[in-house]
Design a protein around this motif. Structure first.
Motif, PDB file in Angstrom:
ATOM      1  N   ARG A   1       1.009  -1.180   0.011  1.00 48.92           N
ATOM      2  CA  ARG A   1      -0.013  -0.094  -0.066  1.00 48.92           C
ATOM      3  C   ARG A   1       0.770   1.266   0.003  1.00 48.92           C
ATOM      4  O   ARG A   1       0.503   2.239  -0.766  1.00 48.92           O
ATOM      5  CB  ARG A   1      -0.890  -0.002   1.403  1.00 48.92           C
ATOM      6  CG  ARG A   1      -1.874   1.329   1.430  1.00 48.92           C
ATOM      7  CD  ARG A   1      -2.892   0.955   1.959  1.00 48.92           C
ATOM      8  NE  ARG A   1      -3.679   2.191   1.778  1.00 48.92           N
ATOM      9  CZ  ARG A   1      -4.039   2.978   2.675  1.00 48.92           C
ATOM     10  NH1 ARG A   1      -3.800   2.781   4.079  1.00 48.92           N
ATOM     11  NH2 ARG A   1      -4.760   4.096   2.528  1.00 48.92           N
ATOM     12  N   GLU A   2       1.784   1.313   0.904  1.00 52.51           N
ATOM     13  CA  GLU A   2       2.770   2.584   0.769  1.00 52.51           C
ATOM     14  C   GLU A   2       4.150   2.200   0.216  1.00 52.51           C
ATOM     15  O   GLU A   2       5.131   2.784   0.646  1.00 52.51           O
ATOM     16  CB  GLU A   2       2.962   2.778   2.143  1.00 52.51           C
ATOM     17  CG  GLU A   2       1.724   3.084   3.167  1.00 52.51           C
ATOM     18  CD  GLU A   2       1.361   4.448   2.779  1.00 52.51           C
ATOM     19  OE1 GLU A   2       1.869   5.140   1.944  1.00 52.51           O
ATOM     20  OE2 GLU A   2       0.224   4.910   3.545  1.00 52.51           O
ATOM     21  N   GLY A   3       4.026   1.027  -0.592  1.00 50.25           N
ATOM     22  CA  GLY A   3       5.385   0.495  -1.117  1.00 50.25           C
ATOM     23  C   GLY A   3       6.109   1.454  -1.994  1.00 50.25           C
ATOM     24  O   GLY A   3       5.346   2.412  -2.704  1.00 50.25           O
TER      25      GLY A   3
ATOM     26  N   ALA B   1       6.984   8.806   9.808  1.00 54.00           N
ATOM     27  CA  ALA B   1       6.399  10.218  10.051  1.00 54.00           C
ATOM     28  C   ALA B   1       4.991   9.997   9.294  1.00 54.00           C
ATOM     29  O   ALA B   1       3.872  10.526   9.737  1.00 54.00           O
ATOM     30  CB  ALA B   1       7.332  11.224   9.906  1.00 54.00           C
ATOM     31  N   HIS B   2       5.325   9.470   8.058  1.00 52.02           N
ATOM     32  CA  HIS B   2       4.189   9.440   7.026  1.00 52.02           C
ATOM     33  C   HIS B   2       3.194   8.373   7.561  1.00 52.02           C
ATOM     34  O   HIS B   2       1.838   8.794   7.831  1.00 52.02           O
ATOM     35  CB  HIS B   2       4.677   9.143   5.542  1.00 52.02           C
ATOM     36  CG  HIS B   2       3.464   8.869   4.772  1.00 52.02           C
ATOM     37  ND1 HIS B   2       3.112   9.606   3.827  1.00 52.02           N
ATOM     38  CD2 HIS B   2       2.495   7.664   4.379  1.00 52.02           C
ATOM     39  CE1 HIS B   2       2.204   9.256   2.878  1.00 52.02           C
ATOM     40  NE2 HIS B   2       1.829   7.756   3.581  1.00 52.02           N
ATOM     41  N   GLU B   3       3.672   7.179   8.238  1.00 46.90           N
ATOM     42  CA  GLU B   3       2.638   6.192   8.548  1.00 46.90           C
ATOM     43  C   GLU B   3       1.974   6.634   9.859  1.00 46.90           C
ATOM     44  O   GLU B   3       0.849   6.333  10.071  1.00 46.90           O
ATOM     45  CB  GLU B   3       3.400   4.925   8.865  1.00 46.90           C
ATOM     46  CG  GLU B   3       3.954   4.387   7.657  1.00 46.90           C
ATOM     47  CD  GLU B   3       3.187   4.065   6.380  1.00 46.90           C
ATOM     48  OE1 GLU B   3       1.968   3.921   6.621  1.00 46.90           O
ATOM     49  OE2 GLU B   3       3.512   3.830   5.470  1.00 46.90           O
TER      50      GLU B   3
ATOM     51  N   ALA C   1       1.196   9.680  10.677  1.00 47.98           N
ATOM     52  CA  ALA C   1       0.137  10.740  10.391  1.00 47.98           C
ATOM     53  C   ALA C   1      -1.232  10.113   9.704  1.00 47.98           C
ATOM     54  O   ALA C   1      -2.097  10.796  10.163  1.00 47.98           O
ATOM     55  CB  ALA C   1       0.843  11.602   9.152  1.00 47.98           C
ATOM     56  N   HIS C   2      -1.206   8.940   9.344  1.00 47.31           N
ATOM     57  CA  HIS C   2      -2.153   8.250   8.692  1.00 47.31           C
ATOM     58  C   HIS C   2      -3.259   7.932   9.893  1.00 47.31           C
ATOM     59  O   HIS C   2      -4.485   7.841   9.760  1.00 47.31           O
ATOM     60  CB  HIS C   2      -1.914   6.866   7.886  1.00 47.31           C
ATOM     61  CG  HIS C   2      -1.947   6.864   6.674  1.00 47.31           C
ATOM     62  ND1 HIS C   2      -2.356   7.819   5.677  1.00 47.31           N
ATOM     63  CD2 HIS C   2      -0.706   6.440   5.895  1.00 47.31           C
ATOM     64  CE1 HIS C   2      -1.881   7.896   4.720  1.00 47.31           C
ATOM     65  NE2 HIS C   2      -1.000   6.980   4.462  1.00 47.31           N
ATOM     66  N   GLN C   3      -2.982   7.847  11.134  1.00 45.96           N
ATOM     67  CA  GLN C   3      -3.731   7.829  12.251  1.00 45.96           C
ATOM     68  C   GLN C   3      -4.895   9.010  12.436  1.00 45.96           C
ATOM     69  O   GLN C   3      -5.881   8.447  12.523  1.00 45.96           O
ATOM     70  CB  GLN C   3      -3.143   7.644  13.846  1.00 45.96           C
ATOM     71  CG  GLN C   3      -2.167   6.588  13.833  1.00 45.96           C
ATOM     72  CD  GLN C   3      -2.680   4.880  13.594  1.00 45.96           C
ATOM     73  OE1 GLN C   3      -3.630   4.981  14.438  1.00 45.96           O
ATOM     74  NE2 GLN C   3      -2.369   4.327  12.836  1.00 45.96           N
TER      75      GLN C   3
ATOM     76  N   SER D   1      -6.070  11.421   2.127  1.00 46.15           N
ATOM     77  CA  SER D   1      -5.386  10.558   3.124  1.00 46.15           C
ATOM     78  C   SER D   1      -3.769  10.757   2.915  1.00 46.15           C
ATOM     79  O   SER D   1      -3.024  11.047   3.725  1.00 46.15           O
ATOM     80  CB  SER D   1      -5.688   9.040   2.774  1.00 46.15           C
ATOM     81  OG  SER D   1      -4.813   8.360   3.391  1.00 46.15           O
ATOM     82  N   GLU D   2      -3.547  10.391   1.698  1.00 40.96           N
ATOM     83  CA  GLU D   2      -2.035  10.364   1.323  1.00 40.96           C
ATOM     84  C   GLU D   2      -1.409  11.680   1.017  1.00 40.96           C
ATOM     85  O   GLU D   2      -0.206  11.855   1.636  1.00 40.96           O
ATOM     86  CB  GLU D   2      -1.810   9.821  -0.047  1.00 40.96           C
ATOM     87  CG  GLU D   2      -2.065   8.329   0.144  1.00 40.96           C
ATOM     88  CD  GLU D   2      -1.297   7.210   0.992  1.00 40.96           C
ATOM     89  OE1 GLU D   2      -0.644   7.910   1.672  1.00 40.96           O
ATOM     90  OE2 GLU D   2      -1.949   6.192   1.441  1.00 40.96           O
ATOM     91  N   GLY D   3      -1.965  12.687   0.647  1.00 45.07           N
ATOM     92  CA  GLY D   3      -1.362  13.935   0.450  1.00 45.07           C
ATOM     93  C   GLY D   3      -1.097  14.604   1.967  1.00 45.07           C
ATOM     94  O   GLY D   3      -0.380  15.393   2.310  1.00 45.07           O
TER      95      GLY D   3
HETATM   96 ZN   LIG Z   1       0.425   6.603   3.066  1.00 44.42          ZN
END
Ligand SMILES: [Zn+2]
Length: 897
Positions: free
Chosen positions: A457-459, A668-670, A672-674, A691-693
Motif C-alpha cells: 500500500r505504501e510501497g 512520520a508518514h505512517e 500521520a495516517h492515524q 489521506s496520502e497528501g
Molecule cells: Zn500513506
C-alpha cells in the motif's frame, strides 16, 4: 422475496496499487455458491428423495403432484411453486444448496430451481421447511415454502443464421461515443422481444470523446489524443431489445441474403464476446451459455479497433460513474466517469456509502490463523443497523476462498445464505424484511485457505531492477503475514465502514500479533486442546472502542521493545486530551532499531497531536518488520514499518517518496495516517489525497520541526519536481487511476502523495498559518470517523479563512495544468518592482519572492498571483544582489524569466 441485485465489482477504495476493478460490462454474473458440503454429503436420504419427487412433478407438468407433497394442499408458498409446472418446462433442475435443523424439530432446505421454457430460463431460490412428525424421517412433507430470490429473463443467445442485413450510413451513438459504419453488414441475436446482440462487420470509425477534462487526460495517455478516434473492422453491441430500433434505424439496415462466409465470421466474433458481457455462469445447473438482457439505457459496445486493440465501451445507468471505457487485454480502466446527465441528477460529488444497505456498528471476531498453511478459522459477530427502507437480504464481503459454515441471529436462528461466484461476497437472507434502523447481530462461522496480503500500500517503486550481483549476500527477511483491507479475512460491509471491534486472534505459539485496537493484557495460551502433531497456540486480544475503517493484523515474530504514554497538548484552552499509549514491537533483528524508534514515535505523535489538538485513537503500536523495500501500512491503532535489510536486492531510490535526506520520513508518514486516512476517511477513490497528501504533508511538517528549514526545503523540492513532472498524467482527483493505464505506481505517488502535499502547503500560505491549522482542526473534528470529500475540506477551509477557495481547488485538485509564471523584477531607488504573469492556466498561486542583499542578508515576501498579472512594489533595506522567485520551492508553479 428479494430480486438479485447484480452488484458490480467496484474499484477497491481500500487499496490503490492493484485496483482490480472489473468493469460492469465484463461481469460474468454473480451466482449461487457451490453446493454446501453438508448438502453434498447427503445422498439419497428422505429429504433428498422429496426434492427428487418435486423435480419430477415439475418436469412432468403435474401441479397436483406438487401440492400432494405438502402437509396440506394449502401450504404457504406451495401454490406459487406449483406454477412452475404449468406449462410444463422444457427442462427443470432442482438442487439442494443447504440444510439446517429447525427448532424444535423438522428441517429447512435451501433449494435452487432452474426452469427452462424454450430458449428462456429462470432461476429461483426457495426456502422449504419440512414438517416434523412420526414419519418425517422416512416420508417428510413440506410445511412451508418461500421464494427468496429470482433471476429471470435469461436467454440462450445465438446469431440468427437466416438473417443478414446490409448496413448503410449507420451512425450508432452512445453517451460520448460514436460508431460510424458507411457500409457493411450486420447479424443479430434475438429474444422474443427483439434483437439484443448485434455483430457489425465492415470498415467503421469509432470516436470516444469524454466531456470531462480529467478523462481527456487519460484518453490522451492511452490513445495519444484527447479524443479517441480509430478505424475498426468489427464490433459487437449489446442493447436492450426495446431500444434496438432507436440505435439501429431501419433505414440503415436492410435485409439481404445470408452469405455463409459472413455468417461464419460474425459467429466467430459473437463467440468471442458473448461470454464477456451480461453473462451468467450457472455452474451445475446448466452447461449452456445463458445471457441477461441489458437494463434500460445500458449499452455495451465491444469494438475491434485497428490501432488500439479491442476496447469495451459501457454505459451503465445505475452506477455513480455511468460511462466507462476499458482495455480488455491489459485489464485497465481508461475512462470511468459520470455523464452530464448523471451529474445533473446526482450532483458533482458522490459518496460510496450513499447506496449501502446497512451500517456496520461493531465487529467481534474470534479468529485462528495458521500462516504456514495459509489457513484461517473464524467466528465473527457483526452488529449492523439497517439503512434501507426494508432489507430482506444483505450483502457482506468475505474472501471467496473462505467457506461459510453458518450464519445465525438471536432473532431468527439459522439463516440462509448464498455465496457469489467470482466476487468476495455473500448474501444473507432474512425470513422477514428488516425495517430501517433495525439493529441486528449476525454470527458468522467461516474458515478456509487465505493468503496473507502484500503490504504494497505504501510501497515504493518496484521496478524489477534486482541487483543480482548481491544476491549471494542476501539475507532473507523475517516472514510477516498481513491480513488487512485487501484480503477480506472477516465478514464486513461492501465498502469500508467505521465500526468498533474486539479481536481475539490465536496463532502458533512461536508467533506474535499486532492488530487493530488496544491490546487487552498479555497473550495467553489459546483455549482448547492441542491436537496431536499440532503446535501449541497463543491468543491475543485487542479492543477498539473508537470506530475504525477496517480491521487489520500483522503476524510475525516480535520482541516487545517498550511502552510509554505520550502526552497530547490541548488545542487552545480546552482540557488536555488523554495520553496515547505508545508501544514498539520489532522483529528480533530489528530490536535495537526498535529501541531508537520509541522516542522518535513519541515525538511524532506529540507533534501531530499538538497540531490537531487530539489523537483519534487511544493507543498506537509500531510494528517494525523487515522487508526488501522500505514502506509501511497504517491501519487504525498501529502501523507496520518495513525496514529494508542492508544489501537488499531491490533498488528503490528513484522514487517520488524516497527522501534520502530524511530517514524518519516513512515513520512520520505512517503515523500521520492515524489522523488522515484512518481518523478521517475518504468517501470514494477520487478523494484518496485526503489521506496520502495529508500524511505526506504532515511528514514534511515533522521533518521541518525535527531538522529545520533546509531539510523541509529539500523535501519540498523533491515533491515539487515529481509533481510538476507528472502533472500531465491527470488531476489529483483521479486517485488510483493516476499511472493506472501504464501500470506506473510512481505517477500515483508523485501526484496523490507529493502534489497533494504541495497543494496543502500552498493552501497554508494562501490562508495563513493560523487559519490553515484552525481549518484543519475543524475539518478533522467534523469528519472524525467519517468519510470526507474534497468539497468538505474546501468548506472547512473557507469557513476558517473567510476566503472563497473555489478557484484554488478547481485549479489544483480537479485540474491538472501547472501554472507557468513569467517573472521580472526591476530594482530602483529604495524599492523594487516585481511582476508575475500567468502564461498558461490561471490558478491562485502563492509564492515567495526573496530579496538577497549584498551584505548577505535576505528577506522573503509572500505574494499570491490570483489573476493574470500581479505587480508589486517592494521596499528595499539596502543594496540588492538579486531578487528571486520561489527560492524555497514552496510553489508548484513553474517560474520563467
Ligand atoms: Zn500513506
Amino acid at each position: 422475496m428479494s430480486t438479485w441485485r447484480f452488484t458490480l465489482i467496484r474499484p477497491d477504495s481500500g487499496s490503490n496499487i492493484e485496483p482490480l476493478m472489473v468493469l460492469r460490462a465484463l461481469l460474468v454474473i454473480a451466482l449461487l455458491g457451490p453446493t454446501s458440503a453438508s448438502a453434498q454429503t447427503r445422498s439419497a436420504d428422505a429429504p433428498a428423495a422429496l426434492v427428487e419427487r418435486l423435480e419430477a412433478a415439475v418436469a412432468a407438468g403435474k401441479p397436483e403432484a406438487i401440492l400432494a407433497l405438502g402437509v396440506t394442499p394449502t401450504v404457504p408458498g406451495l401454490q406459487l411453486f406449483a406454477s412452475f409446472a404449468t406449462p410444463a418446462p422444457t427442462r427443470v433442475i432442482i438442487k439442494e444448496r443447504d440444510r439446517a435443523d429447525l427448532e424444535p424439530s423438522g428441517e429447512r432446505l435451501l433449494l435452487e430451481v432452474f426452469s427452462e421454457y424454450g430458449g428462456e430460463s429462470t432461476i429461483t431460490t426457495w426456502r422449504a421447511d419440512l414438517a416434523a412428525g412420526p414419519d418425517a424421517a422416512t416420508n417428510p412433507r413440506i410445511a412451508e415454502m418461500e421464494q427468496l430470490t429470482i433471476v429471470s429473463g435469461l436467454y440462450k443467445l445465438a446469431v440468427s443464421p437466416s438473417k443478414q442485413f446490409t448496413v448503410r450510413n449507420l451512425t450508432l451513438r452512445g453517451t460520448d461515443l460514436t460508431l460510424e459504419v458507411p457500409s457493411g453488414t450486420a447479424f443479430v441475436a434475438e429474444t422474443s422481444e427483439g434483437p439484443t446482440a448485434v455483430v457489425l462487420l465492415g470498415r467503421g470509425r469509432m470516436t470516444f470523446a469524454p466531456s470531462d477534462p480529467a478523462e481527456r487526460t487519460q484518453i490522451r495517455i492511452f490513445a495519444g489524443e484527447t479524443e479517441l478516434a480509430s478505424d475498426f473492422d468489427a464490433a459487437f453491441i449489446r442493447v436492450r431489445p426495446s431500444e434496438f430500433g432507436d440505435l439501429f434505424p431501419s433505414a440503415s439496415l436492410s435485409p439481404r441474403a445470408v452469405s455463409s462466409g459472413d455468417l461464419r465470421r460474425a459467429s466467430e466474433i459473437f463467440e468471442d464476446y458473448i461470454g464477456q458481457t451480461f453473462n451468467i455462469d450457472l455452474r451445475d445447473l446448466s452447461r449452456e451459455r445463458w445471457s441477461l438482457i441489458p437494463s434500460s439505457g445500458d449499452l455495451v459496445a465491444e469494438v475491434r479497433t485497428r490501432r488500439l486493440g479491442s476496447l469495451t465501451y459501457a454505459r451503465s445507468i445505475k452506477d455513480a460513474e455511468d460511462i466507462s471505457l476499458f482495455d480488455r487485454k491489459r485489464r485497465r480502466n481508461i475512462a470511468v466517469y459520470a455523464s452530464r446527465q448523471k451529474l445533473s441528477s446526482r450532483g458533482r460529488f458522490y459518496g460510496e456509502d450513499e447506496l449501502v444497505e446497512y451500517d456496520a456498528l461493531d465487529h467481534d471476531v474470534d479468529v485462528a490463523f495458521s500462516p504456514d498453511r495459509s489457513w484461517v478459522e473464524g467466528e465473527s459477530t457483526l452488529k449492523v443497523r439497517v439503512r434501507s427502507v426494508a432489507l430482506s437480504s444483505m450483502t457482506l464481503r468475505l474472501a471467496e476462498s473462505l467457506t461459510v459454515r453458518s450464519v445465525t441471529t438471536a432473532e431468527f436462528g439459522r439463516l440462509l445464505y448464498l455465496r457469489v461466484i467470482g466476487q468476495n461476497s455473500m448474501i444473507v437472507n432474512f425470513p422477514t424484511a428488516l425495517r430501517r434502523n433495525t439493529e441486528i447481530a449476525l454470527r458468522i462461522s467461516y474458515g478456509g485457505r487465505l493468503q496473507a496480503q502484500q503490504i504494497d500500500r505504501e510501497g515504493i517503486a518496484l521496478d524489477q531492477q534486482s541487483n543480482t550481483q548481491q544476491e549471494d549476500l542476501y539475507i532473507p527477511v523475517e516472514p510477516q503475514f498481513v491480513y488487512s483491507n485487501r484480503n477480506y479475512w472477516y465478514p464486513q460491509n461492501t465498502v469500508t465502514d467505521y465500526a468498533t471491534s474486539r479481536l481475539r486472534i490465536s496463532v502458533p505459539a512461536d508467533l506474535d500479533v499486532v492488530a487493530s485496537g488496544t491490546e487487552v493484557g498479555p497473550p495467553v495460551t489459546a483455549p482448547g486442546a492441542v491436537a496431536p502433531g499440532q503446535r501449541p497456540r497463543k491468543q491475543f486480544v485487542f479492543q477498539a472502542d473508537r470506530p475504525l475503517r477496517y480491521l487489520s493484523c500483522v503476524i510475525s515474530r516480535f520482541t516487545r521493545i517498550a511502552t510509554r504514554d505520550v502526552t497530547i497538548a490541548a488545542a487552545g484552552t480546552g482540557a488536555p486530551p488523554p495520553p496515547v499509549q505508545l508501544s514498539v514491537q520489532a522483529n528480533p533483528r530489528q530490536a535495537s532499531r526498535g529501541r531508537s524508534m520509541i522516542e522518535r514515535s513519541a515525538s511524532i505523535l506529540e507533534f501531530y497531536g499538538s497540531l490537531i489538538g487530539e489523537a483519534p485513537y487511544p493507543s498506537f503500536t509500531l510494528a517494525l518488520t523487515e522487508n526488501d523495500l522500505p514502506g509501511g501500512h497504517s491501519p487504525a491503532y498501529f502501523a507496520i514499518l518495513n525496514q529494508p535489510l542492508p544489501l537488499s536486492p531491490v533498488l528503490w531510490r528513484n522514487d517520488p517518496v524516497a527522501f534520502e535526506g530524511y530517514g524518519p520520513y516513512f515513520l512520520a508518514h505512517e503515523v500521520a495516517h492515524q489522523w488522515w486516512g484512518q481518523g478521517v476517511g475518504w468517501k470514494n477513490y477520487h478523494e484518496q489525497w485526503l489521506s496520502e497528501g495529508f500524511a505526506q504533508y504532515f511528514a514534511a511538517l515533522y521533518a521541518a520541526r525535527d531538522r529545520g528549514d533546509d531539510v523541509f526545503r529539500g523535501m519540498l523540492r523533491q515533491m515539487r519536481r515529481w509533481a510538476i513532472d507528472q502533472s500531465d498524467q491527470g488531476p489529483v482527483y483521479l486517485g488510483y487511476r493516476l499511472g493506472h493505464i501504464k501500470g506506473e505506481g510512481r505517477v500515483f505517488r508523485a501526484l496523490v502523495y507529493n502534489k497533494g502535499a504541495m497543494i496543502l502547503h500552498m493552501l497554508r500560505r494562501l490562508v495563513g498559518d493560523e487559519k490553515f491549522f484552525e481549518g484543519l482542526r475543524q475539518f478533522y473534528g467534523t469528519w472524525k470517523f467519517r468519510k470526507a470529500g474534497t468539497d468538505d475540506f474546501r468548506r472547512a477551509m473557507e469557513k476558517a479563512s473567510g476566503l472563497d477557495l473555489t478557484t484554488f481547488f478547481e485549479g489544483w485538485i480537479y485540474g491538472s495544468a501547472i501554472p507557468e509564471l513569467a517573472f521580472t523584477s526591476t530594482i530602483g531607488q529604495g524599492e523594487a518592482q516585481v511582476r508575475f504573469e500567468h502564461r498558461r492556466t490561471v490558478s491562485p498561486t502563492p509564492l515567495t519572492v526573496s530579496i538577497l542583499y549584498t551584505d548577505g542578508s535576505s528577506e522573503d515576501v509572500l505574494v499570491v498571483v490570483s489573476d493574470q498579472v500581479l505587480e508589486r512594489t517592494l521596499p528595499l533595506k539596502g543594496p540588492v544582489r538579486s531578487i528571486e522567485a520561489n527560492r524555497d520551492y514552496g510553489s508548484l508553479a513553474e517560474i520563467v524569466k
